[in-house]
Design a protein around this motif. Sequence first.
Motif, mmCIF file in Angstrom:
data_model
loop_
_atom_site.group_PDB
_atom_site.id
_atom_site.type_symbol
_atom_site.label_atom_id
_atom_site.label_comp_id
_atom_site.label_asym_id
_atom_site.label_seq_id
_atom_site.Cartn_x
_atom_site.Cartn_y
_atom_site.Cartn_z
ATOM 1 N N ARG A 8 -9.072 3.654 15.850
ATOM 2 C CA ARG A 8 -7.603 4.111 17.007
ATOM 3 C C ARG A 8 -7.208 4.537 16.080
ATOM 4 N NH1 ARG A 8 -5.889 0.350 21.266
ATOM 5 N NH2 ARG A 8 -7.955 0.996 23.424
ATOM 6 N N ASP A 9 -7.281 4.075 14.328
ATOM 7 C CA ASP A 9 -6.053 4.236 14.162
ATOM 8 C C ASP A 9 -6.293 4.748 12.691
ATOM 9 O OD1 ASP A 9 -3.285 2.749 14.813
ATOM 10 O OD2 ASP A 9 -5.560 1.095 14.748
ATOM 11 N N GLU A 10 -5.437 6.025 11.933
ATOM 12 C CA GLU A 10 -5.573 6.886 10.566
ATOM 13 C C GLU A 10 -5.984 6.081 9.373
ATOM 14 O OE1 GLU A 10 -5.497 9.689 10.559
ATOM 15 O OE2 GLU A 10 -4.568 9.803 12.328
ATOM 16 N N PRO A 11 -6.965 6.797 8.923
ATOM 17 C CA PRO A 11 -7.954 5.506 7.378
ATOM 18 C C PRO A 11 -7.241 5.088 6.951
ATOM 19 C CG PRO A 11 -8.831 7.802 8.362
ATOM 20 C CD PRO A 11 -7.847 7.661 8.904
ATOM 21 N N THR A 12 -5.119 5.481 6.503
ATOM 22 C CA THR A 12 -4.720 5.475 5.355
ATOM 23 C C THR A 12 -3.915 3.997 6.617
ATOM 24 O OG1 THR A 12 -3.258 6.141 6.221
ATOM 25 C CG2 THR A 12 -4.097 7.112 4.322
ATOM 26 N N THR A 13 -3.981 3.492 7.650
ATOM 27 C CA THR A 13 -4.034 2.766 7.795
ATOM 28 C C THR A 13 -4.891 1.150 8.095
ATOM 29 O OG1 THR A 13 -2.024 2.666 9.383
ATOM 30 C CG2 THR A 13 -2.567 1.463 9.826
ATOM 31 N N VAL A 14 -5.826 1.264 8.000
ATOM 32 C CA VAL A 14 -6.721 1.292 7.756
ATOM 33 C C VAL A 14 -7.095 -0.122 6.732
ATOM 34 C CG1 VAL A 14 -8.766 0.470 9.271
ATOM 35 C CG2 VAL A 14 -7.723 1.952 9.985
ATOM 36 N N MET A 15 -7.329 1.061 5.764
ATOM 37 C CA MET A 15 -7.489 0.281 4.519
ATOM 38 C C MET A 15 -6.526 -0.458 3.716
ATOM 39 S SD MET A 15 -8.970 3.849 2.174
ATOM 40 C CE MET A 15 -8.332 5.268 2.486
ATOM 41 N N ASP A 16 -4.816 -0.004 4.787
ATOM 42 C CA ASP A 16 -4.333 -0.625 3.914
ATOM 43 C C ASP A 16 -4.447 -1.821 5.106
ATOM 44 O OD1 ASP A 16 -1.333 -1.811 2.731
ATOM 45 O OD2 ASP A 16 0.051 -0.667 5.086
ATOM 46 N N LEU A 17 -4.644 -2.277 6.036
ATOM 47 C CA LEU A 17 -4.651 -3.387 6.998
ATOM 48 C C LEU A 17 -5.492 -4.270 5.964
ATOM 49 C CD1 LEU A 17 -4.850 -4.001 10.630
ATOM 50 C CD2 LEU A 17 -5.831 -4.951 9.180
ATOM 51 N N ALA A 18 -6.575 -3.319 6.291
ATOM 52 C CA ALA A 18 -7.737 -4.702 4.822
ATOM 53 C C ALA A 18 -7.454 -4.661 3.757
ATOM 54 C CB ALA A 18 -8.868 -3.422 4.881
ATOM 55 N N LEU A 19 -6.470 -3.700 2.470
ATOM 56 C CA LEU A 19 -6.270 -4.686 1.621
ATOM 57 C C LEU A 19 -5.278 -5.482 1.252
ATOM 58 C CD1 LEU A 19 -6.041 -1.099 0.213
ATOM 59 C CD2 LEU A 19 -8.086 -2.621 -0.872
ATOM 60 N N LYS A 20 -4.757 -5.481 2.407
ATOM 61 C CA LYS A 20 -3.407 -6.640 2.541
ATOM 62 C C LYS A 20 -4.469 -8.257 2.990
ATOM 63 C CE LYS A 20 0.430 -3.944 2.314
ATOM 64 N NZ LYS A 20 1.628 -3.116 3.906
ATOM 65 N N ARG A 21 -4.824 -8.105 3.894
ATOM 66 C CA ARG A 21 -5.944 -9.326 4.275
ATOM 67 C C ARG A 21 -6.435 -9.768 3.373
ATOM 68 N NH1 ARG A 21 -5.647 -13.260 6.187
ATOM 69 N NH2 ARG A 21 -6.967 -14.197 8.475
ATOM 70 N N LEU A 22 -7.402 -8.760 2.806
ATOM 71 C CA LEU A 22 -8.018 -9.404 1.301
ATOM 72 C C LEU A 22 -7.143 -10.274 0.845
ATOM 73 C CD1 LEU A 22 -10.667 -6.653 1.451
ATOM 74 C CD2 LEU A 22 -11.607 -9.087 2.512
ATOM 75 N N SER A 23 -6.423 -9.949 0.496
ATOM 76 C CA SER A 23 -5.493 -10.197 -0.893
ATOM 77 C C SER A 23 -4.612 -11.468 -0.684
ATOM 78 C CB SER A 23 -4.115 -8.806 -1.217
ATOM 79 O OG SER A 23 -4.639 -7.773 -2.077
ATOM 80 N N TYR A 24 -4.338 -11.781 0.704
ATOM 81 C CA TYR A 24 -3.986 -13.009 1.019
ATOM 82 C C TYR A 24 -4.820 -13.594 2.158
ATOM 83 C CZ TYR A 24 0.373 -11.555 -1.265
ATOM 84 O OH TYR A 24 1.289 -10.688 -2.029
ATOM 85 N N PRO A 25 -5.741 -13.890 2.210
ATOM 86 C CA PRO A 25 -7.022 -14.401 2.747
ATOM 87 C C PRO A 25 -6.794 -15.710 3.829
ATOM 88 C CG PRO A 25 -7.936 -14.369 0.503
ATOM 89 C CD PRO A 25 -6.612 -14.401 0.639
ATOM 90 N N TYR A 26 -5.615 -16.019 4.136
ATOM 91 C CA TYR A 26 -4.760 -17.465 5.224
ATOM 92 C C TYR A 26 -6.002 -17.143 5.790
ATOM 93 C CZ TYR A 26 -2.522 -21.029 6.941
ATOM 94 O OH TYR A 26 -1.804 -22.523 7.529
ATOM 95 N N GLU A 27 -6.729 -18.469 6.300
ATOM 96 C CA GLU A 27 -7.335 -18.436 8.113
ATOM 97 C C GLU A 27 -8.338 -16.373 8.226
ATOM 98 O OE1 GLU A 27 -7.099 -20.230 9.776
ATOM 99 O OE2 GLU A 27 -5.885 -21.883 9.001
ATOM 100 N N LEU A 28 -8.728 -17.100 6.967
ATOM 101 C CA LEU A 28 -9.807 -15.531 6.734
ATOM 102 C C LEU A 28 -11.657 -16.227 6.926
ATOM 103 C CD1 LEU A 28 -10.511 -12.500 7.136
ATOM 104 C CD2 LEU A 28 -10.090 -11.998 4.593
ATOM 105 N N ALA A 29 -11.988 -16.153 7.636
ATOM 106 C CA ALA A 29 -13.234 -16.637 8.262
ATOM 107 C C ALA A 29 -14.332 -15.968 6.979
ATOM 108 C CB ALA A 29 -13.594 -16.690 9.527
ATOM 109 N N SER A 30 -15.410 -16.383 6.580
ATOM 110 C CA SER A 30 -16.143 -15.325 5.984
ATOM 111 C C SER A 30 -16.734 -14.404 6.591
ATOM 112 C CB SER A 30 -17.551 -16.114 5.428
ATOM 113 O OG SER A 30 -18.172 -17.129 6.278
ATOM 114 N N GLN A 31 -17.278 -14.584 7.718
ATOM 115 C CA GLN A 31 -18.001 -13.040 8.676
ATOM 116 C C GLN A 31 -16.302 -11.680 8.624
ATOM 117 O OE1 GLN A 31 -19.237 -14.077 11.708
ATOM 118 N NE2 GLN A 31 -20.180 -11.837 12.618
#
Length: 314
Positions: A212-235
């Motif tokens: 649904r979203d632009e690749p730059t938005t999706v990459m930004d979201l993924a990088l930020k979520r991985l950089s601060y992996p609070y409550e992030l499940a391994s899968q």
Amino acid sequence: MEFKFEIMTDGSARLVKAEGKDKVVSLPDVWNDHPVTAIGEYAFYEQREMTRIRLPRSMKVIGDHAFAECRFLEQIEFPKGTERIDDYAFYNCTRLARVVLPGTLTHMGYGAFRNDSDLRDIHLYTVQGMESQINTILSDTNFELTVTFHYKDGNVSQLVFTDFFYEETANEEARQFNHKTYGSGSLYRNCISSTGIDYMKYDEIFELTIHRDEPTTVMDLALKRLSYPYELASQARRFYIDYLKSMGAQVLFYMVETKRWSLFSLLTEGEPLPKEMLDAGIEFGQKNQVPEFVSMLMQYKNVHYSSMKKTFDL
């Protein structure tokens, strides 16, 4: 800038009006031996010269429309102890880009940050289960913004809430309107309820975001979520990484363009990155004069694609 105060029944002072054309404003912590705890309604209304302001350390309440139409205000940091931000307090502050909210905040008024089109960076100091303090801002915006949650136990979470908009088309035969949603932002906003953030639900939306979203938005979201992996499940973590790696050289280019090449280590798990991807990243890094990034890629390449010694039949 000249300030007009009044003394309230509890002995504290409230700013009634500010007049002047100062770009940088610092409010006093005390006025005539009375702690300044409130900014009254419309106190800074249409102060369009002001770009920054320091609030009193004893601040508790920001009144209705207190900073509305302050169109050049760039950022605001509320001191610890702030309890209320009332209706339309920062309405139409179109250049306001960064807001820092304290954990003492108990009330966010209707439209407090509405129409603040440049607002992209919000920091909230809170505890798990109380993140809904941010919902008023999220419901007032349909554009993309990043919220960093600073928890009292020292953990940090950084979440992207993507943009979205609705389109309505008339279906004359059925005598109704058809609704279509673009972007995944409304789904992400629904991840915060009165009981806090549902991190699992947030991560599950990512698969839809890819489409649904632009690749730059999706990459930004993924990088930020991985950089601060609070409550992030391994899968979910694996899925974010796999997506970034699937972007090939594009993710390396994005890291250079956003100056986040230090996050390259996130891509090094699992199977080695393709040599062609690394070569493209090295060339792009050299072109943009980022020797640190080029060095990382070359070291990684040397480990996984070391030159084979030539052998000759005698």
